[in-house]
Design a protein around this motif. Structure first.
Motif, PDB file in Angstrom:
ATOM      1  N   GLN A 189      48.900  37.709  40.167  1.00  0.00           N
ATOM      2  CA  GLN A 189      50.328  37.688  40.511  1.00  0.00           C
ATOM      3  C   GLN A 189      51.158  37.658  39.236  1.00  0.00           C
ATOM      4  O   GLN A 189      50.955  36.793  38.380  1.00  0.00           O
ATOM      5  N   VAL A 190      52.069  38.593  39.117  1.00  0.00           N
ATOM      6  CA  VAL A 190      52.975  38.596  37.961  1.00  0.00           C
ATOM      7  C   VAL A 190      54.141  37.645  38.248  1.00  0.00           C
ATOM      8  O   VAL A 190      54.409  37.302  39.402  1.00  0.00           O
TER       9      VAL A 190
ATOM     10  N   GLY B 135      50.286  42.315  41.682  1.00  0.00           N
ATOM     11  CA  GLY B 135      51.525  42.360  42.453  1.00  0.00           C
ATOM     12  C   GLY B 135      52.365  41.116  42.254  1.00  0.00           C
ATOM     13  O   GLY B 135      51.937  40.163  41.600  1.00  0.00           O
ATOM     14  N   ASP B 136      53.564  41.122  42.861  1.00  0.00           N
ATOM     15  CA  ASP B 136      54.451  39.959  42.729  1.00  0.00           C
ATOM     16  C   ASP B 136      54.520  39.159  44.022  1.00  0.00           C
ATOM     17  O   ASP B 136      55.192  38.133  44.078  1.00  0.00           O
TER      18      ASP B 136
ATOM     19  N   VAL C 134      56.988  44.814  39.982  1.00  0.00           N
ATOM     20  CA  VAL C 134      55.898  44.813  38.998  1.00  0.00           C
ATOM     21  C   VAL C 134      56.190  45.874  37.927  1.00  0.00           C
ATOM     22  O   VAL C 134      56.176  45.591  36.743  1.00  0.00           O
TER      23      VAL C 134
ATOM     24  N   SER D 108      56.349  47.274  31.171  1.00  0.00           N
ATOM     25  CA  SER D 108      55.565  47.872  32.259  1.00  0.00           C
ATOM     26  C   SER D 108      55.276  49.352  32.024  1.00  0.00           C
ATOM     27  O   SER D 108      54.192  49.843  32.366  1.00  0.00           O
TER      28      SER D 108
END
Lengths: 278, 278
Positions: free
Chosen positions: B232-233, B213-214, B21, B36
């Motif tokens: 969700q990324v 989160g991923d 992330v 980010s």
């Protein structure tokens, strides 16, 4: 409890597991389990058909038989059903090219198999070859495939070497299944096809055969699901039920807990599914 | 689909996953994911409470924070909830002495823990330390215990390094669970206690918080089960649903399949459980 004679009525063929039943493997080559050389000799002198049905996947079938012969067993390569040759047949039939995560000792079984540009993964009891790097490579191969196929040579939890209990292929199969969200195709016990192939070689029907092994799931449960009788020995990986722990049952997917004595544990008819009687 | 403003209504706190992330780890230390560093800076300048909630278990919390600071992130050690310190608290509370199957980089977190005569096993993302020998040792320790206890620092399937996908601790936990017939106690996401601990530090209620989160299981599913919103990324381990494969859902235990794009995938209310919309 029925007498032995009654329980064995009509038995014409015996399938014998090898590791933990005939011998315990080890760095020194392993050693026979007391009485097993004589038991095999007596079986082969009897009217019974005998076949060896193993999930051994660290050694080629030829190397395994040579080792057992050196330990004193009356055994020949043609009497052994093993997962590596069975896997090669499946790969050829389905035109698959495997990435191999296997022990160097069994690699010769795959000499005639095309491993270029892999479209599946074959995992066996790789021992020290189960490094993080090798596991990660197998994982990456599977994740790159649109339809990932994973063959597992058996799915045993662990086995007993002379030095102690050792992780078998099963835990590593579970690891890859979980990482990739897939289910492996098991070649070897407890796969019904594998037992049927071994049975076919003996020429006897399932209800006339008995499987003798030390694994309550792979040997006993698998054979019973094929309609055979089965007997669990108290050698090899066998561990008794402890007060707080759980004994393993034929269809159970959990692990057994306890210590390893050396007597016959139970002899069961195929239709029954109660826990092992002591 | 509801507008972003509506979906984010009432949000007062943000929990941020780190690996996949904020940055992708790698042998070279890793690199920030585009945008980010700026996103964290903007969040921290806003009225929102921000906390970092990670399952990172290859590095100590101090080393992780130093790395992220070097990459340009505005982050301090006190803002991070991580599984190793949480595990040490549990071990002390319960008087347990662990056998450690962990990465050397996180060993310093356990400096104050008695590891003599172990009565449990702690497994973390050990990377190259996941050798056959080390796995077998952890297995043998567990099998010797009458009541085996296994702590797992997270249960992730895999993560993305700059060089590609890498097996995380989860597959190895599954391996030990299968070998021993036990179930691990997970410390880290998606454990509710772990999310609650992170939330507690922000001082906001679950319904006022969003987890970013991923990992659709560890991050999104875990947060939603605690009553949080989750996003969700499409970076890190995220992989889109393929034609033949399956996308992963928040409560799913299977693996996702597909490719990794880089946009936001879905923003969901806690009560909904449909698959990720594209």
């Amino acid at each position: 409890m029925a007498a032995w004679g009654e329980r064995l009525a009509g038995v014409r063929g015996v399938l014998l597991d090898i590791s933990g039943v005939l011998y315990d493997s080890g760095e020194d080559g392993g050693r026979p389990i007391a009485g097993s050389v004589e038991a095999v000799a007596r079986l082969k002198q009897s009217r019974l058909k005998v076949r060896f049905c193993t999930n051994e996947s660290q050694k080629s079938r030829g190397d395994l038989v040579q080792l057992l012969q050196r330990l004193g067993f009356d055994i020949s390569e043609g009497e052994v059903t093993a997962p590596a040759p069975a896997t090669c047949l499946i790969l050829k039939e389905r035109g698959l090219r495997p990435h191999l995560l296997i022990h160097d000792g069994v690699r010769s079984e795959f000499d005639q198999i095309d491993t270029s540009n892999p479209n599946c993964v074959v995992i066996a009891d790789a021992g020290e070859n189960f490094s993080y790097q090798n596991m990660n490579k197998a994982f990456q191969v599977l994740m790159e495939l649109e339809n990932p196929v994973l063959f597992s040579l058996g799915k045993g939890r662990y086995y007993k070497e002379t030095s102690g209990l050792m992780l078998d292929v099963g835990p590593y199969v579970k690891a890859l299944e979980y990482a990739c969200g897939i289910e492996a195709e098991v070649v070897g016990k407890p796969s019904p096809e594998f037992f049927k192939s071994a049975l076919h070689e003996t020429g006897v029907e399932a209800h006339q055969a008995i499987m003798i092994g030390d694994d309550i799931v792979g040997d006993v449960g698998g054979a019973q699901r094929c309609g055979m009788r089965a007997l669990q020995v108290r050698t090899g990986k066998f561990r008794c039920q402890t007060q707080k722990g759980r004994g393993q049952q034929p269809g159970d997917t959990s692990g057994p807990r306890g210590k390893a004595p050396t007597e016959v544990c139970c002899l069961r008819q195929p239709s029954k599914t109660e826990p092992c009687r002591r």
